[in-house]
Design a protein around this motif. Structure first.
Motif, PDB file in Angstrom:
ATOM      1  N   ALA A 135       0.987  -1.312   0.035  1.00 57.63           N
ATOM      2  CA  ALA A 135       0.239   0.017   0.027  1.00 57.63           C
ATOM      3  C   ALA A 135       0.990   1.214  -0.022  1.00 57.63           C
ATOM      4  O   ALA A 135       0.519   2.255  -0.726  1.00 57.63           O
ATOM      5  CB  ALA A 135      -0.919  -0.072   1.131  1.00 57.63           C
ATOM      6  N   LEU A 136       1.918   1.233   0.845  1.00 58.34           N
ATOM      7  CA  LEU A 136       2.960   2.428   0.748  1.00 58.34           C
ATOM      8  C   LEU A 136       3.591   2.475  -0.618  1.00 58.34           C
ATOM      9  O   LEU A 136       3.744   3.601  -1.060  1.00 58.34           O
ATOM     10  CB  LEU A 136       4.030   2.479   1.956  1.00 58.34           C
ATOM     11  N   SER A 137       3.925   1.372  -1.197  1.00 60.61           N
ATOM     12  CA  SER A 137       4.571   1.585  -2.510  1.00 60.61           C
ATOM     13  C   SER A 137       3.753   2.037  -3.419  1.00 60.61           C
ATOM     14  O   SER A 137       4.187   2.717  -4.358  1.00 60.61           O
ATOM     15  CB  SER A 137       5.189   0.181  -2.983  1.00 60.61           C
ATOM     16  N   PHE A 138       2.506   1.639  -3.392  1.00 56.47           N
ATOM     17  CA  PHE A 138       1.341   2.037  -4.405  1.00 56.47           C
ATOM     18  C   PHE A 138       1.108   3.625  -4.280  1.00 56.47           C
ATOM     19  O   PHE A 138       1.068   4.361  -5.493  1.00 56.47           O
ATOM     20  CB  PHE A 138       0.108   1.211  -3.916  1.00 56.47           C
ATOM     21  N   VAL A 139       1.278   4.083  -3.054  1.00 56.23           N
ATOM     22  CA  VAL A 139       1.285   5.613  -3.109  1.00 56.23           C
ATOM     23  C   VAL A 139       2.639   6.157  -3.432  1.00 56.23           C
ATOM     24  O   VAL A 139       2.617   7.388  -4.150  1.00 56.23           O
ATOM     25  CB  VAL A 139       0.903   6.008  -1.737  1.00 56.23           C
ATOM     26  N   ALA A 140       3.670   5.783  -3.062  1.00 57.30           N
ATOM     27  CA  ALA A 140       4.950   6.472  -3.335  1.00 57.30           C
ATOM     28  C   ALA A 140       5.271   6.231  -4.808  1.00 57.30           C
ATOM     29  O   ALA A 140       5.944   7.243  -5.209  1.00 57.30           O
ATOM     30  CB  ALA A 140       5.885   5.357  -2.609  1.00 57.30           C
ATOM     31  N   LEU A 141       4.711   5.281  -5.420  1.00 57.60           N
ATOM     32  CA  LEU A 141       4.806   5.222  -6.828  1.00 57.60           C
ATOM     33  C   LEU A 141       3.942   5.953  -7.778  1.00 57.60           C
ATOM     34  O   LEU A 141       4.096   5.945  -9.112  1.00 57.60           O
ATOM     35  CB  LEU A 141       5.055   3.790  -7.483  1.00 57.60           C
ATOM     36  N   ASP A 142       3.050   6.729  -7.148  1.00 56.10           N
ATOM     37  CA  ASP A 142       1.829   7.432  -7.794  1.00 56.10           C
ATOM     38  C   ASP A 142       1.035   6.533  -8.790  1.00 56.10           C
ATOM     39  O   ASP A 142       0.556   7.208  -9.644  1.00 56.10           O
ATOM     40  CB  ASP A 142       2.709   8.520  -8.739  1.00 56.10           C
ATOM     41  N   LEU A 143       1.126   5.351  -8.340  1.00 52.39           N
ATOM     42  CA  LEU A 143       0.166   4.666  -9.114  1.00 52.39           C
ATOM     43  C   LEU A 143      -1.520   4.933  -8.800  1.00 52.39           C
ATOM     44  O   LEU A 143      -2.106   4.304  -9.623  1.00 52.39           O
ATOM     45  CB  LEU A 143       0.412   3.121  -8.513  1.00 52.39           C
ATOM     46  N   HIS A 144      -1.613   5.510  -7.773  1.00 54.33           N
ATOM     47  CA  HIS A 144      -3.215   5.877  -7.630  1.00 54.33           C
ATOM     48  C   HIS A 144      -3.477   6.968  -8.667  1.00 54.33           C
ATOM     49  O   HIS A 144      -4.728   6.884  -9.092  1.00 54.33           O
ATOM     50  CB  HIS A 144      -3.348   6.094  -6.187  1.00 54.33           C
ATOM     51  N   LEU A 145      -2.466   7.594  -9.107  1.00 57.51           N
ATOM     52  CA  LEU A 145      -2.740   8.819 -10.046  1.00 57.51           C
ATOM     53  C   LEU A 145      -2.981   8.106 -11.361  1.00 57.51           C
ATOM     54  O   LEU A 145      -3.879   8.343 -12.323  1.00 57.51           O
ATOM     55  CB  LEU A 145      -1.712   9.913  -9.949  1.00 57.51           C
ATOM     56  N   THR A 146      -2.044   7.019 -11.761  1.00 57.55           N
ATOM     57  CA  THR A 146      -1.982   6.314 -12.918  1.00 57.55           C
ATOM     58  C   THR A 146      -3.358   5.601 -13.145  1.00 57.55           C
ATOM     59  O   THR A 146      -3.844   5.345 -14.067  1.00 57.55           O
ATOM     60  CB  THR A 146      -0.913   5.329 -12.936  1.00 57.55           C
ATOM     61  N   HIS A 243       5.537  -3.392 -12.148  1.00 58.79           N
ATOM     62  CA  HIS A 243       5.381  -4.150 -13.370  1.00 58.79           C
ATOM     63  C   HIS A 243       3.987  -4.893 -13.456  1.00 58.79           C
ATOM     64  O   HIS A 243       3.197  -4.923 -14.232  1.00 58.79           O
ATOM     65  CB  HIS A 243       6.449  -5.463 -13.397  1.00 58.79           C
ATOM     66  N   ALA A 244       3.502  -5.443 -12.189  1.00 60.19           N
ATOM     67  CA  ALA A 244       1.984  -5.947 -12.096  1.00 60.19           C
ATOM     68  C   ALA A 244       0.949  -5.075 -12.381  1.00 60.19           C
ATOM     69  O   ALA A 244       0.065  -5.345 -13.032  1.00 60.19           O
ATOM     70  CB  ALA A 244       2.059  -6.793 -10.758  1.00 60.19           C
ATOM     71  N   PHE A 245       1.180  -3.871 -11.826  1.00 57.61           N
ATOM     72  CA  PHE A 245       0.350  -2.810 -12.046  1.00 57.61           C
ATOM     73  C   PHE A 245       0.215  -2.203 -13.451  1.00 57.61           C
ATOM     74  O   PHE A 245      -0.841  -1.998 -13.969  1.00 57.61           O
ATOM     75  CB  PHE A 245       0.599  -1.589 -11.236  1.00 57.61           C
TER      76      PHE A 245
END
Length: 262
Positions: A135-146, A243-245
Motif C-alpha cells: 500500500a505504501l509503495s502504491f502511493v509512493a510510485l504514484d500508481l493511484h494517479l495512474t 510491473h504487475a500494475f
C-alpha cells in the motif's frame, strides 16, 4: 431569467450520473480508496469531483433517461465496468498478501494472526506486513494517479451507451486473476526454498543427534532464516508491483475495448 426544460435537465443529469456510477464503482472496489477506513462522504465527494473533471471531456452523444429501463441498463453497465477495473487492481494486493500468507505458514507463524479491519477478518502477520508495504509503495510510485488516468481513458475505450456487454471481456479478467495467483507463488518461492533447505538440514541434524531438542532449536532457526530471506525479497517488491500494475492497466484496457465491441 434563466429557464430550461425538463428534457434539458434530464440530459444534464444523464451526463453526470452515468460517469459518476462508473467512478463510484471503481472507488468502492479499488485498493486504498475503497477501504472501510475511508469515510463514505470522502468517497462520494472524490467521485463527484472526478465526475465534474471528466464529464466535460466525454464525447457528446444522446444518452437515455436515467429513470427509464434503458437508462437503468446503461447505469448497470457503468457499475460493472467500474467494479471490474477496481477488482483487477485489487487482485494485485490479494496476490501479494497470499504470498505473505504462504511464507508465514512456512516460517511457523501461521498462528500469529492480527485482526484486519479492512476485510473484517484475521490476517497472518507476514501477509499484513506485505499488504502495508504494498500500500505504501502504491502511493509512493504514484500508481493511484495512474489508476485515475486509466479511469479517464476508459471512457474513450468503452464510451457510455446501451450496447450489450461482450462475454469475452470477463474471461480476460478471469485469466488475469489466474496469472496473479501464479505471481504470488513465484514471489514466495525464495522464502519457501530457503525454509525447505533449513528444514532438511534440521532433519539431518535430528537424525545425527537424536538427543537434540528440535522444537527448542529448530523454531528460532526457522524464524531467523525466514526473516533473512524476507529482508532479501522486500527490496524487489516495488519493481514487481510496478510491473504487475502496468500489466493490470493493460488488462483493464483490453477489457474496456472488448466491452466496447472492439
Amino acid at each position: 431569467m434563466i429557464s430550461f426544460t425538463s428534457t434539458q435537465l434530464t440530459a444534464w443529469l444523464a451526463t453526470l450520473i452515468y460517469p459518476l456510477a462508473r467512478i463510484l464503482a471503481l472507488i468502492a472496489s479499488s485498493p486504498l480508496l475503497g477501504n472501510r477506513q475511508v469515510p463514505a462522504r470522502v468517497k462520494i465527494g472524490l467521485a463527484f469531483v472526478l465526475t465534474l473533471v471528466i464529464a466535460p471531456t466525454l464525447p457528446a452523444a444522446p444518452l437515455p433517461d436515467p429513470a427509464s429501463a434503458r437508462g437503468l441498463f446503461v447505469l448497470g453497465q457503468q457499475i460493472v465496468a467500474g467494479l471490474m477495473m477496481g477488482f483487477s487492481i485489487r487482485l494485485i494486493f490479494s496476490a501479494i498478501e497470499m504470498a505473505g500468507d504462504i511464507a508465514g505458514m512456512q516460517m511457523g507463524l501461521g498462528f500469529a494472526n492480527f485482526f484486519d479491519p479492512t476485510n473484517a477478518t484475521f490476517t497472518p502477520i507476514i501477509a499484513q506486513f506485505l499488504g502495508i508495504l504494498v500500500a505504501l509503495s502504491f502511493v509512493a510510485l504514484d500508481l493511484h494517479l495512474t489508476m485515475l488516468a486509466a479511469l479517464a481513458d476508459s471512457f474513450q475505450a468503452f464510451p457510455i451507451g446501451d450496447s450489450p456487454l461482450a462475454a469475452g471481456a470477463f474471461l480476460t479478467v478471469a485469466e488475469w486473476g489466474g496469472s496473479l495467483f501464479a505471481f504470488a507463488l513465484q514471489l514466495s518461492l525464495p522464502l519457501i526454498a530457503a525454509l525447505l533447505a533449513t528444514n532438511l538440514a534440521l532433519g539431518i541434524l535430528t537424525r545425527s543427534a537424536p538427543q537434540l531438542n528440535i522444537f527448542a532449536v529448530g523454531f528460532p532457526i526457522t524464524l531467523a532464516v525466514g526473516f533473512g530471506a524476507l529482508a532479501l525479497v522486500v527490496p524487489y517488491i516495488a519493481p514487481l508491483l510496478n510491473h504487475a500494475f502496468q500489466q493490470a492497466l493493460e488488462t483493464v484496457g483490453r477489457f474496456m475495448l472488448q466491452l466496447g465491441g472492439f
